[in-house]
Write a protein that holds these residues in place. Structure first.
Motif, PDB file in Angstrom:
ATOM      1  N   GLU A 177       0.835  -1.206   0.000  1.00  0.00           N
ATOM      2  CA  GLU A 177       0.000   0.000   0.000  1.00  0.00           C
ATOM      3  C   GLU A 177       0.868   1.253   0.000  1.00  0.00           C
ATOM      4  O   GLU A 177       0.574   2.224  -0.697  1.00  0.00           O
ATOM      5  CB  GLU A 177      -0.908  -0.017   1.229  1.00  0.00           C
ATOM      6  CG  GLU A 177      -1.949   1.082   1.262  1.00  0.00           C
ATOM      7  CD  GLU A 177      -3.092   0.864   0.304  1.00  0.00           C
ATOM      8  OE1 GLU A 177      -3.854   1.828   0.073  1.00  0.00           O
ATOM      9  OE2 GLU A 177      -3.227  -0.263  -0.223  1.00  0.00           O
ATOM     10  N   GLU A 180       2.193   1.768  -3.451  1.00  0.00           N
ATOM     11  CA  GLU A 180       1.148   2.245  -4.356  1.00  0.00           C
ATOM     12  C   GLU A 180       0.839   3.724  -4.138  1.00  0.00           C
ATOM     13  O   GLU A 180       0.593   4.463  -5.087  1.00  0.00           O
ATOM     14  CB  GLU A 180      -0.116   1.416  -4.154  1.00  0.00           C
ATOM     15  CG  GLU A 180      -1.238   1.763  -5.103  1.00  0.00           C
ATOM     16  CD  GLU A 180      -2.457   0.876  -4.914  1.00  0.00           C
ATOM     17  OE1 GLU A 180      -3.565   1.314  -5.257  1.00  0.00           O
ATOM     18  OE2 GLU A 180      -2.305  -0.252  -4.403  1.00  0.00           O
ATOM     19  N   ARG A 181       0.886   4.155  -2.891  1.00  0.00           N
ATOM     20  CA  ARG A 181       0.571   5.551  -2.573  1.00  0.00           C
ATOM     21  C   ARG A 181       1.808   6.450  -2.629  1.00  0.00           C
ATOM     22  O   ARG A 181       1.725   7.647  -2.348  1.00  0.00           O
ATOM     23  CB  ARG A 181      -0.069   5.634  -1.187  1.00  0.00           C
ATOM     24  CG  ARG A 181      -1.421   4.939  -1.115  1.00  0.00           C
ATOM     25  CD  ARG A 181      -2.054   5.100   0.255  1.00  0.00           C
ATOM     26  NE  ARG A 181      -3.331   4.408   0.339  1.00  0.00           N
ATOM     27  CZ  ARG A 181      -4.487   4.905  -0.083  1.00  0.00           C
ATOM     28  NH1 ARG A 181      -4.508   6.113  -0.625  1.00  0.00           N
ATOM     29  NH2 ARG A 181      -5.615   4.224   0.030  1.00  0.00           N
ATOM     30  N   ASN A 182       2.953   5.838  -2.928  1.00  0.00           N
ATOM     31  CA  ASN A 182       4.203   6.579  -3.064  1.00  0.00           C
ATOM     32  C   ASN A 182       4.565   7.316  -1.781  1.00  0.00           C
ATOM     33  O   ASN A 182       4.925   8.499  -1.796  1.00  0.00           O
ATOM     34  CB  ASN A 182       4.122   7.565  -4.238  1.00  0.00           C
ATOM     35  CG  ASN A 182       5.496   8.056  -4.676  1.00  0.00           C
ATOM     36  OD1 ASN A 182       6.496   7.352  -4.543  1.00  0.00           O
ATOM     37  ND2 ASN A 182       5.558   9.274  -5.188  1.00  0.00           N
ATOM     38  N   TYR A 189       1.589   8.268   5.478  1.00  0.00           N
ATOM     39  CA  TYR A 189       0.365   8.579   4.743  1.00  0.00           C
ATOM     40  C   TYR A 189      -0.710   9.122   5.680  1.00  0.00           C
ATOM     41  O   TYR A 189      -1.364  10.131   5.378  1.00  0.00           O
ATOM     42  CB  TYR A 189      -0.145   7.328   4.020  1.00  0.00           C
ATOM     43  CG  TYR A 189      -1.527   7.496   3.436  1.00  0.00           C
ATOM     44  CD1 TYR A 189      -1.730   8.287   2.314  1.00  0.00           C
ATOM     45  CD2 TYR A 189      -2.626   6.870   4.032  1.00  0.00           C
ATOM     46  CE1 TYR A 189      -3.001   8.459   1.788  1.00  0.00           C
ATOM     47  CE2 TYR A 189      -3.895   7.032   3.514  1.00  0.00           C
ATOM     48  CZ  TYR A 189      -4.083   7.817   2.385  1.00  0.00           C
ATOM     49  OH  TYR A 189      -5.354   7.985   1.876  1.00  0.00           O
ATOM     50  N   ARG A 193      -2.348  12.856   5.722  1.00  0.00           N
ATOM     51  CA  ARG A 193      -3.794  13.036   5.616  1.00  0.00           C
ATOM     52  C   ARG A 193      -4.326  13.869   6.774  1.00  0.00           C
ATOM     53  O   ARG A 193      -5.136  14.777   6.588  1.00  0.00           O
ATOM     54  CB  ARG A 193      -4.496  11.679   5.586  1.00  0.00           C
ATOM     55  CG  ARG A 193      -5.982  11.746   5.271  1.00  0.00           C
ATOM     56  CD  ARG A 193      -6.609  10.380   5.302  1.00  0.00           C
ATOM     57  NE  ARG A 193      -6.554   9.803   6.649  1.00  0.00           N
ATOM     58  CZ  ARG A 193      -7.093   8.638   6.963  1.00  0.00           C
ATOM     59  NH1 ARG A 193      -7.687   7.902   6.043  1.00  0.00           N
ATOM     60  NH2 ARG A 193      -7.012   8.168   8.202  1.00  0.00           N
TER      61      ARG A 193
END
Length: 202
Positions: A177, A180-182, A189, A193
């Motif tokens: 994950e 994928e979200r770099n 992450y 956020r």
């Protein structure tokens, strides 16, 4: 008649009160879910960092086959550092094998252990490990592994995409994950956020 009207009014008041309470509970559950969101793999490494080129190494598997670690290969590699006498590794191995099958279109999984005196061949047979299995202390040192089980995800360009201690399948999947979200990790992450939400509220 007046009693019937009064009872209906009381029922409606109770219904509205219950609806308000349920709405408040749903909001609180949502807040609680965000606070206890999966933390992902714990990053404790200071030898290598996310984004840098992965150390390129050549190693021999237990079947005496040469294998390359790192480098730009067009496919990602997951290095799963474990030991046959590690109870958590033992429990996690089936999940890693399952993840390897589920993500086989883009990733190659490599089991890495050390300790020549251990029964690696027997462990590999018992766990039905068909992926490359390497016994090498050098690889662990090059990747800064100090605790087990540990995993390092190398992307298709030979860069370290994510890494950390993995104690569950959720931790392993958090590495995917993060790639994928770099981001470096799921923790990063979630922090980003939360920071964006703080700016919006402010």
């Amino acid at each position: 008649m007046d009693l019937l009207v009064a009872s209906n009014i009381a029922l409606w008041i109770g219904f509205i009160a219950m609806a308000v309470i349920n709405y408040a509970l749903v909001r609180q559950i949502g807040v609680l879910y965000e606070r206890v969101a999966p933390a992902g793999a714990l990053m404790v490494n200071r030898t290598v960092e996310v984004g840098q080129s992965a150390p390129q190494l050549q190693a021999l598997t237990v079947e005496n086959e040469q294998i390359a670690i790192g480098g730009e290969t067009g496919r990602s590699q997951l290095l799963f550092f474990m030991s046959p006498d590690c109870p958590v590794c033992n429990e996690l191995t089936p999940s890693v094998l399952s993840a390897a099958r589920a993500e086989q279109d883009w990733i190659d999984v490599l089991f890495v252990s050390d300790g020549d005196e251990q029964d690696h061949a027997g462990y590999r047979a018992r766990k039905s490990i068909t992926q490359p299995y390497v016994v090498s202390e050098l690889i662990g040192k090059q990747y800064g592994v100090s605790k087990l089980p540990y995993a390092v995800l190398i992307d298709e360009h030979g860069k370290i995409a994510s890494l950390g201690i993995v104690n569950s399948r959720e931790h392993v999947e958090s590495l995917f994950e993060a790639k994928e979200r770099n981001v470096a990790s799921i923790q990063d992450y979630l922090s980003q956020r939360d920071g964006e939400r703080f700016v919006e509220v402010k």
